[in-house]
Design a protein around this motif. Structure first.
Motif, PDB file in Angstrom:
ATOM      1  N   THR A 224       0.822  -1.221   0.000  1.00 51.15           N
ATOM      2  CA  THR A 224       0.000   0.000   0.000  1.00 51.15           C
ATOM      3  C   THR A 224       0.853   1.267   0.000  1.00 51.15           C
ATOM      4  O   THR A 224       2.004   1.245   0.403  1.00 51.15           O
ATOM      5  CB  THR A 224      -0.895   0.048   1.256  1.00 51.15           C
ATOM      6  OG1 THR A 224      -0.025  -0.013   2.406  1.00 51.15           O
ATOM      7  CG2 THR A 224      -1.860  -1.111   1.285  1.00 51.15           C
ATOM      8  N   THR A 225       0.265   2.378  -0.503  1.00 50.80           N
ATOM      9  CA  THR A 225       0.917   3.700  -0.430  1.00 50.80           C
ATOM     10  C   THR A 225      -0.071   4.752   0.058  1.00 50.80           C
ATOM     11  O   THR A 225      -1.285   4.551   0.012  1.00 50.80           O
ATOM     12  CB  THR A 225       1.412   4.191  -1.813  1.00 50.80           C
ATOM     13  OG1 THR A 225       0.628   3.569  -2.818  1.00 50.80           O
ATOM     14  CG2 THR A 225       2.875   3.939  -2.005  1.00 50.80           C
ATOM     15  N   LYS A 226       0.481   5.901   0.445  1.00 44.55           N
ATOM     16  CA  LYS A 226      -0.368   6.982   0.948  1.00 44.55           C
ATOM     17  C   LYS A 226      -1.101   7.691  -0.178  1.00 44.55           C
ATOM     18  O   LYS A 226      -0.591   7.789  -1.287  1.00 44.55           O
ATOM     19  CB  LYS A 226       0.501   7.994   1.685  1.00 44.55           C
ATOM     20  CG  LYS A 226       0.975   7.475   3.034  1.00 44.55           C
ATOM     21  CD  LYS A 226       1.681   8.563   3.795  1.00 44.55           C
ATOM     22  CE  LYS A 226       2.195   8.012   5.128  1.00 44.55           C
ATOM     23  NZ  LYS A 226       3.078   8.993   5.805  1.00 44.55           N
ATOM     24  N   THR A 227      -2.228   8.221   0.118  1.00 43.20           N
ATOM     25  CA  THR A 227      -3.026   8.953  -0.852  1.00 43.20           C
ATOM     26  C   THR A 227      -3.050  10.443  -0.486  1.00 43.20           C
ATOM     27  O   THR A 227      -3.200  10.797   0.684  1.00 43.20           O
ATOM     28  CB  THR A 227      -4.464   8.403  -0.859  1.00 43.20           C
ATOM     29  OG1 THR A 227      -4.445   7.088  -1.394  1.00 43.20           O
ATOM     30  CG2 THR A 227      -5.380   9.279  -1.699  1.00 43.20           C
ATOM     31  N   VAL A 228      -2.871  11.286  -1.505  1.00 45.26           N
ATOM     32  CA  VAL A 228      -2.915  12.733  -1.291  1.00 45.26           C
ATOM     33  C   VAL A 228      -4.332  13.222  -1.579  1.00 45.26           C
ATOM     34  O   VAL A 228      -4.877  12.958  -2.653  1.00 45.26           O
ATOM     35  CB  VAL A 228      -1.897  13.440  -2.220  1.00 45.26           C
ATOM     36  CG1 VAL A 228      -1.959  14.939  -2.013  1.00 45.26           C
ATOM     37  CG2 VAL A 228      -0.494  12.904  -1.964  1.00 45.26           C
ATOM     38  N   ARG A 229      -4.903  13.940  -0.604  1.00 43.03           N
ATOM     39  CA  ARG A 229      -6.291  14.396  -0.746  1.00 43.03           C
ATOM     40  C   ARG A 229      -6.322  15.835  -1.258  1.00 43.03           C
ATOM     41  O   ARG A 229      -5.705  16.721  -0.682  1.00 43.03           O
ATOM     42  CB  ARG A 229      -7.008  14.258   0.598  1.00 43.03           C
ATOM     43  CG  ARG A 229      -7.081  12.780   1.021  1.00 43.03           C
ATOM     44  CD  ARG A 229      -7.419  12.638   2.478  1.00 43.03           C
ATOM     45  NE  ARG A 229      -6.470  13.391   3.305  1.00 43.03           N
ATOM     46  CZ  ARG A 229      -6.569  13.511   4.625  1.00 43.03           C
ATOM     47  NH1 ARG A 229      -7.556  12.916   5.280  1.00 43.03           N
ATOM     48  NH2 ARG A 229      -5.676  14.221   5.304  1.00 43.03           N
TER      49      ARG A 229
ATOM     50  N   PRO B  31      -3.903   7.603  -9.662  1.00 40.13           N
ATOM     51  CA  PRO B  31      -3.660   6.743  -8.498  1.00 40.13           C
ATOM     52  C   PRO B  31      -2.895   7.503  -7.415  1.00 40.13           C
ATOM     53  O   PRO B  31      -2.050   8.344  -7.719  1.00 40.13           O
ATOM     54  CB  PRO B  31      -2.815   5.604  -9.062  1.00 40.13           C
ATOM     55  CG  PRO B  31      -2.262   6.112 -10.338  1.00 40.13           C
ATOM     56  CD  PRO B  31      -3.198   7.149 -10.858  1.00 40.13           C
TER      57      PRO B  31
ATOM     58  N   ASP C 180       3.396  13.999  -5.707  1.00 39.78           N
ATOM     59  CA  ASP C 180       4.529  13.184  -5.264  1.00 39.78           C
ATOM     60  C   ASP C 180       5.369  13.940  -4.233  1.00 39.78           C
ATOM     61  O   ASP C 180       5.844  13.350  -3.254  1.00 39.78           O
ATOM     62  CB  ASP C 180       5.403  12.782  -6.454  1.00 39.78           C
ATOM     63  CG  ASP C 180       4.740  11.716  -7.317  1.00 39.78           C
ATOM     64  OD1 ASP C 180       3.677  11.193  -6.909  1.00 39.78           O
ATOM     65  OD2 ASP C 180       5.274  11.403  -8.387  1.00 39.78           O
TER      66      ASP C 180
ATOM     67  N   VAL D  65       4.289  16.102  -2.140  1.00 37.00           N
ATOM     68  CA  VAL D  65       3.525  16.065  -0.891  1.00 37.00           C
ATOM     69  C   VAL D  65       3.609  14.675  -0.257  1.00 37.00           C
ATOM     70  O   VAL D  65       3.877  14.541   0.948  1.00 37.00           O
ATOM     71  CB  VAL D  65       2.058  16.457  -1.154  1.00 37.00           C
ATOM     72  CG1 VAL D  65       1.174  16.154   0.068  1.00 37.00           C
ATOM     73  CG2 VAL D  65       1.966  17.939  -1.530  1.00 37.00           C
ATOM     74  N   ALA D  66       3.406  13.644  -1.069  1.00 36.61           N
ATOM     75  CA  ALA D  66       3.404  12.278  -0.533  1.00 36.61           C
ATOM     76  C   ALA D  66       4.753  11.923   0.071  1.00 36.61           C
ATOM     77  O   ALA D  66       4.841  11.224   1.087  1.00 36.61           O
ATOM     78  CB  ALA D  66       3.050  11.284  -1.646  1.00 36.61           C
TER      79      ALA D  66
END
Lengths: 335, 335, 335, 335
Positions: B3-8, B29, B297, B299-300
């Motif tokens: 899994t990876t983090k999602t930027v909102r 994605p 990217d 931000v993530a």
């Protein structure tokens, strides 16, 4: 921030294009470049180290057995496509296979059959379908904007410098004509009725440097494919790729060779690739990325890819294999 | 799969370009289109429903206060840039701001200052820097392939159909010249010494339809910007955008107007966009996507964006604002 | 077969372009290349022998005194234009003068005055007016097809290889800008109100290698001239010459650099001249031939040439001379 | 002024192209448009009056009997070529015949035979050989700059608007392919070994609207001809004519469709002819003029034309007639 699933990718075949796949996949979000495989140990070490990939195999069956790989990406010599692909499909992996599907229609039939029985997803990388120029052309055709297609021409010519590197593996007509054969059948939703071809072989490699094929389709259109890998070393073209699609009510012209950038420097004139897989700020931008993205998204979402079917990939091989047969026999081949 | 983090992501401003942002972000994605904001309730409902976004605001301060938003994407009228951006930065959010940064240098100064104090990341969307044609030109320049730049010309012309829709908000010279002003300073790593400009105003909108600016840079180069939003309705160009960069040892030509696709149908001739944000298989492909990807990217990965600095965005405004002043006064403006 | 009169031509000035004149005139029906003149005795012998011209002079006054010469063709260094032209006109000959008319407006005034008093015909060779691309553009403008002109841009760039040969005699801005200044005034039927210019001087010759001029015309249009004689040695362009003419109702694009022929050979890429004075089957084809033909026909038919007036040639010099003054002083020049 | 002889010209066939011949000849020095002939009395009167030609005939034999005509210019329907040409040659006149020579090889043989016995000069108007783009390509080939030719492609496509006017007289493949067949044999100095062709017939005229032919030449090259007279009414092309000539050491690209002028007006986009026979200042400029000039000069100087031989004109017909036979039978035709 929330989280999403990551698709783990293993590449079999680390020639120059396997490397481009690796470079592209390496920084794509939601994708992990999980394993690499080639018979050449030094090459394996080189790319493994460069991309920080721990899992490295010299036998493709080891990679197929690795539970930490979701997608098997086959970028090998065309002669190895059939066996690796079928075993990969039988192993339960998702399989992304570089074009052409296989050297012969018989090989394709076996792959299509294996794909039909497999649980994993399968797609051949007909990259040009993801080209925004081509995809918009397809869309305009489907909207009826040019009426019924009556004539198509595709050129996909390369420098002899590139030709020399590839022409011991595959002919120009099969190697690049496969792109245009696929696109022409896709555009027209037609089947070939007959094909006639001529090839030229000015170079010293195993396969002919250039070829022309003329097909008659069952919707009445004529489809002409030109592929010559013998442009002079000084050619400005990275690739001189263009299509003309003439319909009863309109015309479409695609030009992938003059792609918006021209550099004149001490070494001459250059028309670099700006869309297939150009390096932009150290990243591989463009169509290859979009194509791999599509397959990864299908896998992540559990949705069987339907943009390119195995049957379509087989049909492109059938067309080009018949063209090669025509070139070799001097006869018109009927389907 | 891991899994990876999602930027909102939250968008403020839902005009046609805010909508293109939404379309692009919607299927990327690792990104979640988390919130939308516009003063127009019907538009908010329309796009909220279309993209399935639950959080909808008519007051931008509500969006800034929403803890489930990581990135604030400001796509409003230029006159609202300053205040929204500064408050967004003060709220601790990451801020992506559409170009031009602000109408005046004084406004820019305040934004630059706020960005300097902020914890969140900040970047103005000078999209052309992500154009693979442009980025490769920059790379060739940085590699010294054309020597020292001596002359640059940029054209960025649009149909009067588009002009009429935009010219009450911003002039052609400021609205599109900002792209080229930024690129020219970036390419040359130089500062303007003087600028002279002329505008034409054949239309009935508030701002001039076209303008030409000629700047002298402190590296000795001449930089000429052309922006005319008055091409005929029949123009085939989606945008006629091209650059010429002449150096002591080479030359670079960028052409974003003839981008590899030409469609001739009953309605005339068309050269569609194939790279900025074309729709390909229902997705927004290309440069805008790459630009938003880059910011996401950053931000993530918690890595401050450094490809475009606030000072550079301010410098582009300073150049074009001086050009407009020259046009209005008839004088050469010295920096 | 019946018979027609022959116009007898004498050339003063046998540099490379005087030679091109000679080659062109040598095989034109109804024209006799009757006399040659240059101060260099060896050059005179060389070209006299090559073209079979018996009458050879090292003093231009001898040629003017020769009763067997109808037309005096002045192809000398620009600094000699004034005196030779005035004496030639006073001698009663018809005079064809290469562009630019003269280095200064004062010189032009004296030539215009002499032409006004002369019995012989007089025309300055603004060759581009005879270019079928340009002439058809003019015709489309005069027919109102693009409405009122609002913006024009002309580029006329050359390799530094050519630049080095010419830049001790004349600057790029004056040398080639004169073409476009003339065309822009001709197209628009307008007068310049102001002009601003910047030049660059990266080379080691006497005059600047490149320049940009921006004029405001009294019909409201902006006219921008670009002339840089510093393209890399590898440039494929014989000349990169193009114009953009934007009107309220249409647009015209002229491209004289990409003229329908591209040759890629071991030495690189080449876009040869196909229209100005290409050699075709050993003959000089095209625009120069048409221009000289026009003047010869005027003389043969006793009809004063009216396509290019002395006043127009003077106006082009006035525009470019003011541009050079602007470049040198940094000021906007008002007319 | 001295004097030269005038060549007196008589035109048989006053369709649109006979008229273009008349317009071109009317103002050429050393040429007198002496006689006109067509079966249509009103057309004869119209053009006779317009060009001030006193001698007007409705029977071509009257024109052949006129002692005041030196050159007979045959611009009739192709089906009348053989008989008129042979009689004209037998009458002792010089004969200029429009292409294609005749509909069949048998007809060509009889014309070649008659030309061989005649005292007058004879030439078929393969106009493209006089095109400066094409002629310079030929010269580059002859100089060995691209090595040995391996592949050629020629496109010569027209709007269906033009197609409808011509397709009851001749097919696209024969009508325009004749140009490229001639050029390809001329470029390569080779003979065809085999040819295969396909045609399409979407329109309602007598002959097919488009065709493709693929020939193998005895020097090993592949030569592909495309001719489709079914571009949409909105096509910007006056003619989309281009050639690609690939050699072992270089490549040549000819583009006669994008000929340096683009006009966008209320009616759409236009790429006018700038070289074949454009009207420039009321005169017909360019290649047709150069071609007629060449024949007139041959006549005036008593020098038999040798740029295009009757045998070459026959060979082009033989190639295209075989292509049409292939299209009709579906078989590869061997020579």
């Amino acid at each position: 921030m929330s989280t999403t699933k990551t698709v783990r990718w293993g590449i079999i075949g680390l020639g120059w294009f396997g490397e481009v796949h690796a470079e592209t996949l390496a920084d794509m979000p939601g994708i992990e470049l999980a394993a690499l495989c080639t018979r050449r140990a030094d090459r394996l070490a080189e790319l493994g180290n460069r991309f920080g990939v721990a899992k490295r195999y010299t036998d493709f069956r080891q990679l197929l057995a690795d539970p930490d790989v979701d997608v098997v990406d086959v970028v090998t010599h065309i002669d190895d496509h059939r066996d690796i692909t079928i075993e990969a499909l039988q192993s339960g992996k998702h399989v992304f296979l570089e074009k052409p599907m296989a050297p012969t229609v018989a090989d394709c039939d076996r792959i299509v059959e294996a794909a039909g029985r497999a649980e994993g997803f399968f797609m051949v990388g007909h990259i040009c379908r993801f080209d925004p120029r081509v995809a918009q052309a397809k869309q305009a055709i489907d909207e009826g904007r040019i009426g019924k297609i009556i004539s198509m021409h595709a050129r996909r010519n390369l420098s002899k410098t590139i030709g020399r590197m590839v022409l011991d593996k595959i002919s120009a007509l099969m190697g690049d004509g496969i792109h245009d054969g696929d696109l022409m059948l896709w555009f027209s939703r037609a089947k070939p009725v007959s094909v006639y071809a001529q090839e030229v072989h000015p170079g010293k490699n195993k396969y002919p440097d250039g070829g022309w094929a003329m097909a008659r389709l069952d919707n009445g259109a004529v489809a002409v494919i030109e592929s010559v890998w013998h442009l002079p070393e000084t050619t400005p073209y990275q690739i001189d790729a263009r299509m003309e699609i003439l319909g009863t009510e309109g015309a479409i012209y695609v030009n992938c060779g003059e792609a918006g950038l021209e550099v004149h420097d001490a070494a001459g004139n250059h028309l670099p690739d700006t869309l297939y897989w150009p390096r932009v700020f150290g990243q591989r931008f463009g169509i290859l990325r979009a194509e791999l993205r599509y397959f990864a998204d299908c896998v992540a979402q559990g949705q069987r890819p339907d943009r390119i079917t195995p049957e379509e990939s087989r049909a492109a091989v059938a067309l080009l294999a018949a063209a090669v047969e025509s070139s070799q026999t001097g006869k018109v081949i009927h389907f």
